[in-house]
Design an enzyme around this catalytic site. Structure first.
Site, PDB file in Angstrom:
ATOM      1  N   CYS A   1      37.671  37.375  31.281  1.00  0.00           N
ATOM      2  CA  CYS A   1      39.104  37.133  31.149  1.00  0.00           C
ATOM      3  C   CYS A   1      39.915  38.091  32.015  1.00  0.00           C
ATOM      4  O   CYS A   1      40.575  39.009  31.520  1.00  0.00           O
ATOM      5  CB  CYS A   1      39.506  37.246  29.691  1.00  0.00           C
ATOM      6  SG  CYS A   1      38.604  36.050  28.707  1.00  0.00           S
ATOM      7  N   GLU A   2      39.824  37.921  33.316  1.00  0.00           N
ATOM      8  CA  GLU A   2      40.583  38.687  34.302  1.00  0.00           C
ATOM      9  C   GLU A   2      40.760  37.760  35.500  1.00  0.00           C
ATOM     10  O   GLU A   2      39.791  37.123  35.924  1.00  0.00           O
ATOM     11  CB  GLU A   2      39.775  39.891  34.822  1.00  0.00           C
ATOM     12  CG  GLU A   2      39.410  40.944  33.817  1.00  0.00           C
ATOM     13  CD  GLU A   2      40.432  42.054  33.708  1.00  0.00           C
ATOM     14  OE1 GLU A   2      41.367  42.096  34.521  1.00  0.00           O
ATOM     15  OE2 GLU A   2      40.285  42.862  32.777  1.00  0.00           O
TER      16      GLU A   2
END
Ligand SMILES: *Cc1c(COP(=O)(O)O)cnc(C)c1O
Length: 442
Positions: free
Chosen positions: A372-373
């Site tokens: 989640c980046e």
């Protein structure tokens, strides 16, 4: 248009495509990426993905090419452990007579675990060696400490005194030479934290030679990493050679010049020179300023030995499209290989299997991981032959600064590593289990 699908860039001799002909219909054939004699789909099926795959033959070949390039100069190769510190790879290199450059007590412990007898070929670099690390290295009897500050010099003298031993010392000097590379891996300018300014070196050598438990043995330099133009290496060497002449005039004994590492590799377009030719130009750039000096040259290559000898094998989990922008979501992520996220680094990515008929379409997509980046990507707007969910991709040139920088971000267990020798595949690091991640926590 010639698309990559007709001209996949393997990394011979370690990674090559082999054609298999299905049945009697020639046009049903496929090209499959192999590591030496082992097909990558077979490895994926047996060991899962993401998976680091290394070619032992390629590591040996590159080490030999490096060694041969310096045959006219007395030299020792001290492989930089931080590029890839797997015990099996260290052992493979130790068996060839290679020495090691370590930057922590942990790396020293790895070298000693791989081969106890390698201690006398170890150089210890780094700006923040603790007294504990210095003492362990003194006890192990390493070849050379590359000292990076006056404070470290006195800490080393104190540790050596306590152990009643003598520490062999080189000062790492900062030659103030600009290396054209990414700012995070350029180290040879005075604004960087590394080394002591070359202008202050003589005064510090005078202090070192007056200290009872220190023995001055050499001078060292390391200007950065992923440097593909050899001129800055020659420039730095010329400055160190001048310093060595001054130091000898001052009465110091200089047996070693440590040239550091940093020779870059061709991530983007294959180098037109064979590695042996490329490393020979590097050797000439280093050797020229040393002519007539009568020293042993120490070399600390990391990336140039192991980088192209490894790939990260990954499976496509999903294809998705957002407003016409295409993504391939793969099961490897920035926690497995952080170079694109950290340095914006380019890695060649190839389809492991493709049809040999000319009809294969190519597509442009972003290749991204599940973390989640937004920075979790391996490539942006990359053209590849069309692949389906479940297909395998190989991220090339992942042998250096790949697995060593892996983390557990997003509670992702780290990948397994496999070393290939001819037809044989050996797991040299088992895949981490979730329990491994939770074990140290309360
Ligand atoms: C990182 C490092 C190396 C190796 O650099 P490569 O670019 O991998 O060749 C060598 N010496 C020192 C002191 C280093 O910090």
């Amino acid at each position: 248009m010639t698309s990559r699908s007709q001209n996949p860039a393997g990394r011979p001799p370690g990674f090559v495509y082999r054609e298999t002909k299905r049945g009697i219909l020639r046009w049903g054939g496929q090209s499959i990426l192999h590591c030496e004699d082992v097909s990558l789909p077979k490895l994926a099926a047996k060991y899962g993905t993401p998976l680091y795959v290394y070619s032992a033959a390629m590591i040996r070949e590159r080490y030999d090419a490096f060694d041969a390039a310096f045959r006219d100069v007395p030299h020792a190769i001290c492989y930089s452990v931080k590029a890839n510190s797997n015990l099996s790879i260290l052992r493979l290199l130790a068996r060839k007579g290679c020495g090691f450059d370590v930057v922590s007590g942990g790396e020293l412990e790895r070298v000693l675990t791989a081969d106890r007898k390698a201690a006398k070929k170890v150089v210890f670099s780094g700006v923040g060696k603790t007294r504990e690390e210095l003492s362990s290295a003194l006890k192990a009897g390493i070849m050379l400490f590359n000292v990076e500050s006056e404070s470290e010099l006195w800490a080393l003298a104190e540790c050596a005194g306590r152990l009643r031993s003598t520490a062999p010392v080189a000062l790492r000097v900062n030659p103030d030479v600009a290396a054209k590379t990414h700012p995070y891996i350029s180290t040879g300018l005075h604004k960087h934290k590394f080394g002591v300014p070359i202008s202050e070196a003589r005064a510090l050598y005078a202090k070192a030679s007056g200290a009872r438990y220190l023995k001055v043995r050499g001078a060292s330099v390391h200007i950065g990493s992923q440097i593909t133009d050899v001129a800055p290496f020659g420039e730095a060497m010329a400055r160190v050679a001048d310093l060595v002449r001054e130091l000898r005039a001052d009465g110091h004994n200089i047996d070693y010049i440590d040239a550091g590492g940093g020779l870059g590799i061709a991530y983007e377009k294959p180098n037109p020179l064979e590695f042996s030719g490329y490393v020979a130009t590097y050797a000439r750039a280093l050797a020229a300023p040393l002519r007539g000096l009568d020293v042993q040259l120490l070399l600390e290559p990391g990336r140039s030995i192991v980088g192209p000898a490894g790939v990260l094998l990954t499976s496509v989990i999903y294809r998705k499209e957002n407003d016409g922008k295409r993504f391939l979501v793969v099961d490897a992520a920035m926690n497995d290989l952080i170079r694109p996220a950290l340095y914006g680094a380019y890695h060649e990515i190839v389809s492991v299997t493709y049809g040999t008929d000319a009809a294969t379409k190519s597509e442009v997509s972003d290749i991204v991981g599940p973390v989640c980046e937004t920075g979790d990507f391996f490539a942006r707007d990359r053209e590849l032959p069309a692949v389906s969910e479940g297909d395998l991709l190989a991220i090339l040139d992942a042998g250096a600064y790949g697995m060593v920088l892996a983390s557990n971000y997003n509670t992702r267990p780290r990948a397994a590593e496999v070393l290939i020798t001819g037809k044989s595949a050996k797991v040299i690091r088992r895949r981490e289990k979730l329990q491994d991640l939770l074990r140290a926590e309360l």
